[in-house]
Scaffold this motif. Structure first.
Motif, mmCIF file in Angstrom:
data_model
loop_
_atom_site.group_PDB
_atom_site.id
_atom_site.type_symbol
_atom_site.label_atom_id
_atom_site.label_comp_id
_atom_site.label_asym_id
_atom_site.label_seq_id
_atom_site.Cartn_x
_atom_site.Cartn_y
_atom_site.Cartn_z
ATOM 1 N N GLY A 48 -9.501 -3.472 -2.019
ATOM 2 C CA GLY A 48 -9.181 -2.499 -3.055
ATOM 3 C C GLY A 48 -10.486 -1.837 -3.442
ATOM 4 N N SER A 49 -10.558 -0.515 -3.298
ATOM 5 C CA SER A 49 -11.806 0.182 -3.622
ATOM 6 C C SER A 49 -11.642 0.980 -4.903
ATOM 7 C CB SER A 49 -12.221 1.113 -2.478
ATOM 8 O OG SER A 49 -11.461 2.305 -2.482
ATOM 9 N N GLY A 70 -18.664 8.391 -4.433
ATOM 10 C CA GLY A 70 -18.392 7.459 -3.355
ATOM 11 C C GLY A 70 -17.326 6.449 -3.726
ATOM 12 N N ARG A 71 -17.368 5.278 -3.035
ATOM 13 C CA ARG A 71 -16.403 4.229 -3.333
ATOM 14 C C ARG A 71 -17.068 2.880 -3.166
ATOM 15 N NH1 ARG A 71 -15.058 5.442 2.241
ATOM 16 N NH2 ARG A 71 -14.168 3.654 3.337
ATOM 17 N N ARG A 72 -16.623 1.935 -3.979
ATOM 18 C CA ARG A 72 -17.144 0.576 -3.917
ATOM 19 C C ARG A 72 -15.969 -0.387 -3.895
ATOM 20 N NH1 ARG A 72 -20.590 2.092 -9.118
ATOM 21 N NH2 ARG A 72 -18.525 3.018 -9.418
ATOM 22 N N PHE A 150 -7.915 3.708 -6.090
ATOM 23 C CA PHE A 150 -7.224 3.717 -7.375
ATOM 24 C C PHE A 150 -5.971 4.592 -7.358
ATOM 25 C CE2 PHE A 150 -11.206 2.710 -10.161
ATOM 26 C CZ PHE A 150 -11.121 1.387 -9.780
ATOM 27 N N ALA A 151 -6.119 5.836 -6.864
ATOM 28 C CA ALA A 151 -5.009 6.786 -6.917
ATOM 29 C C ALA A 151 -3.826 6.294 -6.104
ATOM 30 C CB ALA A 151 -5.460 8.161 -6.425
ATOM 31 N N GLY A 152 -4.089 5.806 -4.895
ATOM 32 C CA GLY A 152 -3.022 5.322 -4.045
ATOM 33 C C GLY A 152 -2.316 4.123 -4.653
ATOM 34 N N LEU A 247 -5.118 5.454 1.570
ATOM 35 C CA LEU A 247 -5.118 4.294 2.457
ATOM 36 C C LEU A 247 -6.009 4.546 3.666
ATOM 37 C CD1 LEU A 247 -3.810 1.495 3.036
ATOM 38 C CD2 LEU A 247 -2.099 2.738 4.379
ATOM 39 N N VAL A 248 -6.888 3.578 3.956
ATOM 40 C CA VAL A 248 -7.768 3.651 5.127
ATOM 41 C C VAL A 248 -7.566 2.379 5.922
ATOM 42 C CG1 VAL A 248 -10.138 3.866 5.938
ATOM 43 C CG2 VAL A 248 -9.461 4.989 3.805
ATOM 44 N N VAL A 249 -7.327 2.514 7.233
ATOM 45 C CA VAL A 249 -7.090 1.340 8.067
ATOM 46 C C VAL A 249 -7.970 1.401 9.311
ATOM 47 C CG1 VAL A 249 -4.715 1.085 7.234
ATOM 48 C CG2 VAL A 249 -5.167 2.464 9.289
ATOM 49 N N ASP A 250 -7.899 0.348 10.128
ATOM 50 C CA ASP A 250 -8.701 0.308 11.354
ATOM 51 C C ASP A 250 -8.015 1.098 12.465
ATOM 52 O OD1 ASP A 250 -7.270 -1.836 13.345
ATOM 53 O OD2 ASP A 250 -6.951 -2.365 11.243
ATOM 54 N N ARG A 251 -8.747 1.324 13.528
ATOM 55 C CA ARG A 251 -8.280 2.175 14.624
ATOM 56 C C ARG A 251 -7.055 1.621 15.342
ATOM 57 N NH1 ARG A 251 -13.916 4.078 17.651
ATOM 58 N NH2 ARG A 251 -14.714 5.363 15.927
ATOM 59 N N GLU A 252 -6.892 0.301 15.319
ATOM 60 C CA GLU A 252 -5.783 -0.317 16.043
ATOM 61 C C GLU A 252 -4.523 -0.485 15.188
ATOM 62 O OE1 GLU A 252 -6.180 -0.785 19.270
ATOM 63 O OE2 GLU A 252 -8.201 0.015 18.967
ATOM 64 N N MET A 253 -4.599 -0.129 13.927
ATOM 65 C CA MET A 253 -3.461 -0.308 13.015
ATOM 66 C C MET A 253 -2.437 0.801 13.228
ATOM 67 S SD MET A 253 -2.436 -2.304 10.365
ATOM 68 C CE MET A 253 -3.674 -2.804 9.141
ATOM 69 N N ASP A 254 -1.153 0.420 13.258
ATOM 70 C CA ASP A 254 -0.078 1.403 13.249
ATOM 71 C C ASP A 254 0.901 1.002 12.140
ATOM 72 O OD1 ASP A 254 1.480 -0.688 14.263
ATOM 73 O OD2 ASP A 254 1.395 0.052 16.315
ATOM 74 N N LEU A 255 1.937 1.789 11.934
ATOM 75 C CA LEU A 255 2.852 1.514 10.822
ATOM 76 C C LEU A 255 3.584 0.190 10.996
ATOM 77 C CD1 LEU A 255 4.458 4.936 9.862
ATOM 78 C CD2 LEU A 255 2.751 3.623 8.612
#
Length: 323
Positions: A48-49, A70-72, A150-152, A247-255
């Protein structure tokens, strides 16, 4: 009836295709090499950022999200799934760990390994360095990464109509804006964010906050699974739109993998083993400020059990949270 079912199916497929295309797969988990050897089961690094993307200035003030660019990291968890069910392990953001050596693009210099707070890894090198640091200090390979701002978070909670949640005491925290009464109620986005961010009213500080975040995340997953949202494509779109916003995910993630992770947050039988990393010192003074030190012996046992996908026997942290 057949026509209606066909229409709903087409709508769902259209929503799925749109969401799949919109998914932000911006994290390269192989940026620092292959990492530890894969163990048994699957490990998700859930973050959670405090990203303010998607928030207006008025939203930032209303949510008491503070300033800064930025984000932390605001929360860091490892979700392990395997033959023995689901285990959620919170890693306090002030954990005293070794950040592996990395190249700093801002200075063009190579930075040697050094002791620091866990969330400093995110500040120095984003999700990739954070994941690398978690792997380096736990020996667990991170198979997937998911981060929401936060927003998401606020929009996702509101999109399912809020989350039913019970408190065993009143909580009032000026910094986060939490003002909640004891008992059971439905928490909407703003209240939910204030609750998971507050720590000054917790006897165990950041450890208490980590436990609260775990409880709420499990409740959110259960609420979403029982919500009419998942039965009605017209309702599914706003939920996905809300979640995908930050939402940010890794390259191999799909729905499908993301949905599998979300279901795991509930546990296959509705139960999740929730643990805070075992610690033996809180508020330990260092050159980087006060930190939380892991209990080396107990942590080693816990991490070995996760790596080998065996039943977890240590309650972790200073408190056990089991639902």
């Amino acid at each position: 009836m057949v026509a209606l079912m066909t229409t709903l199916a087409l709508a769902a497929c259209g929503t799925y295709a749109w969401a799949e295309a919109e998914l932000n797969r911006g994290v390269d988990l192989d940026a620092y090499g292959d990492g530890p050897t894969a163990g048994k089961g699957t490990n998700y690094l859930i973050v959670g950022s405090d990203s303010r993307d998607g928030l207006s200035d008025a939203d930032v003030r209303d949510l008491r999200a503070g300033g800064g660019g930025g984000r932390r990291t605001d929360s860091i968890m490892v979700l392990h799934t395997g033959v023995n069910g689901t285990v959620m392990v919170s890693l306090p953001r002030d954990s005293w760990v070794t950040i592996p050596g990395f190249h700093d693009p801002a200075t063009g210099k190579d930075v040697p390994p050094a002791k620091d707070k866990l969330n400093a890894a995110f500040a120095y090198g984003g999700p990739e360095l954070l994941a690398h640091t978690v792997e380096y200090n736990t020996g667990l390979r991170m198979d997937h990464y998911a981060e929401i701002g936060f927003a998401g978070f606020v929009k996702a909670v509101d999109a399912i109509g809020g989350v039913r949640f019970c408190l065993d005491r009143d909580i009032k925290d000026e910094k986060s804006g939490a003002d909640l009464r004891r008992g059971c109620r439905t928490l909407h986005g703003r209240e939910a964010l204030a609750f998971v961010r507050q720590r000054h009213q917790e006897a165990e500080g950041d450890l208490g906050r980590s436990a609260n975040q775990q409880r709420f995340l499990s409740a959110l997953a259960r609420e979403a699974a029982t919500s009419r949202t998942f039965l009605d494509p017209s309702q599914l779109y706003p939920l996905l739109d809300a979640g995908l916003d930050t939402l940010v995910v890794d390259r191999e993630m799909d729905l499908r993998q993301l949905a599998r992770m979300f279901r795991s947050l509930r546990g296959s039988d509705g139960k999740v083993r929730r643990i805070v990393m075992p610690v033996d010192a809180v508020g330990l003074p260092t050159s980087k400020g006060n930190v939380i030190r892991w209990d080396t012996a107990r942590a080693a046992v816990l991490l070995r059990q996760l790596r080998e996908d065996r039943p977890v026997t240590d309650a972790g942290g200073r408190t056990a949270h089991h639902r």
